[in-house]
Motif scaffolding. Structure first.
Motif, PDB file in Angstrom:
ATOM      1  N   SER A 110      -0.375  -2.296   7.896  1.00 40.91           N
ATOM      2  CA  SER A 110       0.388  -3.148   9.027  1.00 40.91           C
ATOM      3  C   SER A 110       1.995  -1.931   8.313  1.00 40.91           C
ATOM      4  O   SER A 110       1.883  -2.150   6.786  1.00 40.91           O
ATOM      5  CB  SER A 110       0.985  -3.964   9.538  1.00 40.91           C
ATOM      6  OG  SER A 110       1.161  -4.500   8.104  1.00 40.91           O
ATOM      7  N   PRO A 111       2.750  -1.912   9.118  1.00 38.38           N
ATOM      8  CA  PRO A 111       4.585  -1.601   8.135  1.00 38.38           C
ATOM      9  C   PRO A 111       4.274  -3.056   7.750  1.00 38.38           C
ATOM     10  O   PRO A 111       3.869  -3.897   8.228  1.00 38.38           O
ATOM     11  CB  PRO A 111       4.798  -0.954  10.394  1.00 38.38           C
ATOM     12  CG  PRO A 111       4.217  -1.332  10.915  1.00 38.38           C
ATOM     13  CD  PRO A 111       3.055  -1.710  10.597  1.00 38.38           C
ATOM     14  N   ASP A 112       5.621  -2.577   6.970  1.00 39.29           N
ATOM     15  CA  ASP A 112       5.943  -3.768   5.869  1.00 39.29           C
ATOM     16  C   ASP A 112       7.110  -4.130   7.169  1.00 39.29           C
ATOM     17  O   ASP A 112       8.403  -4.362   6.412  1.00 39.29           O
ATOM     18  CB  ASP A 112       6.383  -3.514   4.522  1.00 39.29           C
ATOM     19  CG  ASP A 112       6.808  -4.533   4.060  1.00 39.29           C
ATOM     20  OD1 ASP A 112       6.846  -5.130   4.042  1.00 39.29           O
ATOM     21  OD2 ASP A 112       7.963  -3.406   3.111  1.00 39.29           O
ATOM     22  N   PHE A 113       7.495  -4.843   8.360  1.00 39.78           N
ATOM     23  CA  PHE A 113       8.299  -5.756   8.604  1.00 39.78           C
ATOM     24  C   PHE A 113       6.933  -6.849   9.323  1.00 39.78           C
ATOM     25  O   PHE A 113       5.943  -6.704   9.119  1.00 39.78           O
ATOM     26  CB  PHE A 113       8.876  -5.301  10.035  1.00 39.78           C
ATOM     27  CG  PHE A 113       8.111  -4.075  10.791  1.00 39.78           C
ATOM     28  CD1 PHE A 113       7.852  -4.801  11.914  1.00 39.78           C
ATOM     29  CD2 PHE A 113       8.254  -2.781  10.850  1.00 39.78           C
ATOM     30  CE1 PHE A 113       7.194  -4.184  12.840  1.00 39.78           C
ATOM     31  CE2 PHE A 113       7.507  -1.844  11.998  1.00 39.78           C
ATOM     32  CZ  PHE A 113       7.085  -3.022  12.694  1.00 39.78           C
ATOM     33  N   PRO A 114       7.878  -8.208   9.772  1.00 42.93           N
ATOM     34  CA  PRO A 114       7.128  -8.954   9.952  1.00 42.93           C
ATOM     35  C   PRO A 114       6.312  -8.238  11.352  1.00 42.93           C
ATOM     36  O   PRO A 114       6.670  -8.211  12.579  1.00 42.93           O
ATOM     37  CB  PRO A 114       7.696 -10.364  10.712  1.00 42.93           C
ATOM     38  CG  PRO A 114       9.680  -9.464   9.951  1.00 42.93           C
ATOM     39  CD  PRO A 114       9.197  -8.149   9.575  1.00 42.93           C
ATOM     40  N   ALA A 166       0.727  -0.988  -0.281  1.00 50.58           N
ATOM     41  CA  ALA A 166       0.037   0.146  -0.085  1.00 50.58           C
ATOM     42  C   ALA A 166       1.243   1.610   0.168  1.00 50.58           C
ATOM     43  O   ALA A 166       0.269   2.339   0.220  1.00 50.58           O
ATOM     44  CB  ALA A 166      -0.689  -0.033   1.219  1.00 50.58           C
ATOM     45  N   GLY A 167       2.132   1.188  -0.321  1.00 58.04           N
ATOM     46  CA  GLY A 167       2.930   2.198   0.120  1.00 58.04           C
ATOM     47  C   GLY A 167       4.585   2.040  -0.216  1.00 58.04           C
ATOM     48  O   GLY A 167       4.985   0.879   0.693  1.00 58.04           O
ATOM     49  N   PRO A 168       5.584   2.541   0.562  1.00 59.20           N
ATOM     50  CA  PRO A 168       6.730   2.225   0.077  1.00 59.20           C
ATOM     51  C   PRO A 168       7.223   1.125   1.729  1.00 59.20           C
ATOM     52  O   PRO A 168       7.894   0.028   1.931  1.00 59.20           O
ATOM     53  CB  PRO A 168       7.936   3.801  -0.127  1.00 59.20           C
ATOM     54  CG  PRO A 168       6.726   4.515  -0.003  1.00 59.20           C
ATOM     55  CD  PRO A 168       5.465   3.949   0.001  1.00 59.20           C
ATOM     56  N   ALA A 169       6.879   1.448   2.528  1.00 61.31           N
ATOM     57  CA  ALA A 169       6.627   0.756   3.648  1.00 61.31           C
ATOM     58  C   ALA A 169       5.600   0.114   4.631  1.00 61.31           C
ATOM     59  O   ALA A 169       5.103   0.494   5.880  1.00 61.31           O
ATOM     60  CB  ALA A 169       7.570   1.179   4.325  1.00 61.31           C
ATOM     61  N   VAL A 170       3.978  -0.040   3.871  1.00 57.56           N
ATOM     62  CA  VAL A 170       3.238  -0.080   4.014  1.00 57.56           C
ATOM     63  C   VAL A 170       2.630  -1.800   3.652  1.00 57.56           C
ATOM     64  O   VAL A 170       2.552  -1.866   2.584  1.00 57.56           O
ATOM     65  CB  VAL A 170       2.171   0.943   3.920  1.00 57.56           C
ATOM     66  CG1 VAL A 170       0.864   1.068   5.413  1.00 57.56           C
ATOM     67  CG2 VAL A 170       3.616   2.336   5.033  1.00 57.56           C
TER      68      VAL A 170
END
Length: 107
Positions: free
Chosen positions: A57-61, A31-35
């Protein structure tokens, strides 16, 4: 055939939510660079869909339980077992967990 649009999870009445047996989580979509955007579906017996919502959510586990619980809390449900992976099929859910009506907290 046109796909039936499901109500949002938060729109379910208590009676409708009590019919839920599993929460399904679909593969996330960027949904975006980090989402990431996740789709969650509540299903009744025989995997009949009741409602569906999306969350970011943020793009991390992030644990699946953390992603789903916010939506379950709103309708008085809780996770009742472990997450299980589902066979990977394009456009279908990737994980599922059993749910039940939440046990009232001792006050």
């Amino acid at each position: 055939m046109r796909k039936r649009r499901l109500p949002r999870i938060a729109a379910l009445s208590g009676v409708q939510a009590a019919q839920a047996r599993h929460v399904l989580v679909h593969s996330p979509v960027r949904a975006g660079p980090a989402v990431l955007t996740w789709t969650l579906t509540l299903v009744a017996d025989d995997d009949v869909p009741l409602a569906e919502s999306r969350t970011t959510s943020p793009d991390f586990p992030v644990p699946l339980a953390d992603i789903a619980q916010v939506h379950l809390d709103v309708v008085g449900l809780e996770q009742a077992g472990e997450w299980e992976p589902l066979p990977v099929r394009r456009g279908e859910a990737r994980f599922r967990a059993p749910v039940r009506v939440a046990t009232p907290a001792d006050g």
